[in-house]
Design an enzyme around this catalytic site. Sequence first.
Site, PDB file in Angstrom:
ATOM      1  N   PHE A  12       0.816  -1.216   0.000  1.00  0.00           N
ATOM      2  CA  PHE A  12       0.000   0.000   0.000  1.00  0.00           C
ATOM      3  C   PHE A  12       0.849   1.266   0.000  1.00  0.00           C
ATOM      4  O   PHE A  12       0.455   2.272   0.559  1.00  0.00           O
ATOM      5  CB  PHE A  12      -0.947  -0.005   1.204  1.00  0.00           C
ATOM      6  N   GLY A  67      -3.090  -9.144   9.807  1.00  0.00           N
ATOM      7  CA  GLY A  67      -3.892  -8.224   8.989  1.00  0.00           C
ATOM      8  C   GLY A  67      -4.606  -7.179   9.819  1.00  0.00           C
ATOM      9  O   GLY A  67      -4.931  -7.407  10.987  1.00  0.00           O
ATOM     10  N   ASP A 133       2.473   3.322  10.497  1.00  0.00           N
ATOM     11  CA  ASP A 133       1.599   2.933   9.374  1.00  0.00           C
ATOM     12  C   ASP A 133       0.896   1.614   9.702  1.00  0.00           C
ATOM     13  O   ASP A 133       0.776   0.729   8.861  1.00  0.00           O
ATOM     14  CB  ASP A 133       2.440   2.803   8.088  1.00  0.00           C
ATOM     15  N   HIS A 136      -5.369   1.645  11.243  1.00  0.00           N
ATOM     16  CA  HIS A 136      -5.829   3.028  11.173  1.00  0.00           C
ATOM     17  C   HIS A 136      -7.079   3.293  12.019  1.00  0.00           C
ATOM     18  O   HIS A 136      -7.771   4.285  11.812  1.00  0.00           O
ATOM     19  CB  HIS A 136      -6.080   3.435   9.718  1.00  0.00           C
ATOM     20  N   HIS A 161       1.850   7.842   7.563  1.00  0.00           N
ATOM     21  CA  HIS A 161       1.249   7.615   6.232  1.00  0.00           C
ATOM     22  C   HIS A 161      -0.271   7.747   6.300  1.00  0.00           C
ATOM     23  O   HIS A 161      -0.864   7.603   7.361  1.00  0.00           O
ATOM     24  CB  HIS A 161       1.620   6.205   5.740  1.00  0.00           C
ATOM     25  N   ASP A 162      -0.857   8.010   5.146  1.00  0.00           N
ATOM     26  CA  ASP A 162      -2.322   8.063   4.965  1.00  0.00           C
ATOM     27  C   ASP A 162      -2.955   9.256   5.674  1.00  0.00           C
ATOM     28  O   ASP A 162      -3.923   9.118   6.435  1.00  0.00           O
ATOM     29  CB  ASP A 162      -2.977   6.743   5.418  1.00  0.00           C
TER      30      ASP A 162
END
Length: 201
Positions: A12, A67, A133, A136, A161-162
């Site tokens: 990603f 995950g 990262d 979220h 990030h993001d």
Amino acid sequence: MDFKKLNTLKGFMPQHEGEALSRWAEKFSSIGPALEIGTFGGKSSLYMAAGTSKNEQVVFTIDHHSGSEEHQVGEGYFDPDIYDESLGRVNTVPLMQSNLNQFEESRYVVPMIVNANLLAPIWTMSLGLLFIDGSHTEISAQNDYVNWNKRVLTGGALVIHDIYENPDEGGQAPFLIYQKALEEGFNLYERVDTIVCLIKT
Ligand code: MG
């Protein structure tokens, strides 16, 4: 490092953001090691190692490897390639191993299969760069920031990030910890699209 080849790996991290991450990793690993929270398949770990290897410095990378919320069965980023039938859950370790194996610089990557919240209280090493990262969700992003930002050396970097200012474009948890860091002694050094690099003052 062959960034074109690296960019073909599952993950990603878009190439333009990855190359920025690599530059920052090179710059700030001159003062200490780098640590990443959220390995997934190791793509951004490799971008970082491309930079830290020039200083003979390592990238620690933490992930439980089962995950994030969005990767689970029935969720938006579910991917059957990272689902292990025999374990009955997502397992991103084989993807990480296969990705790392393709690049010489992976010898600078130190994977740690563990929950970051569990490791934080016993981790004492100071860092040149911290890259957040991981999950979220708001609670996870806050935990990662609160637990780990104190390990960043003065003059070192915090990378997140993001970052999306607009809730219609993405989740707000990374943006919220970015705002918090700005209030707590970090200054913006550089931003490339959704990835920011702050310096601890
Ligand atoms: Mg990300």
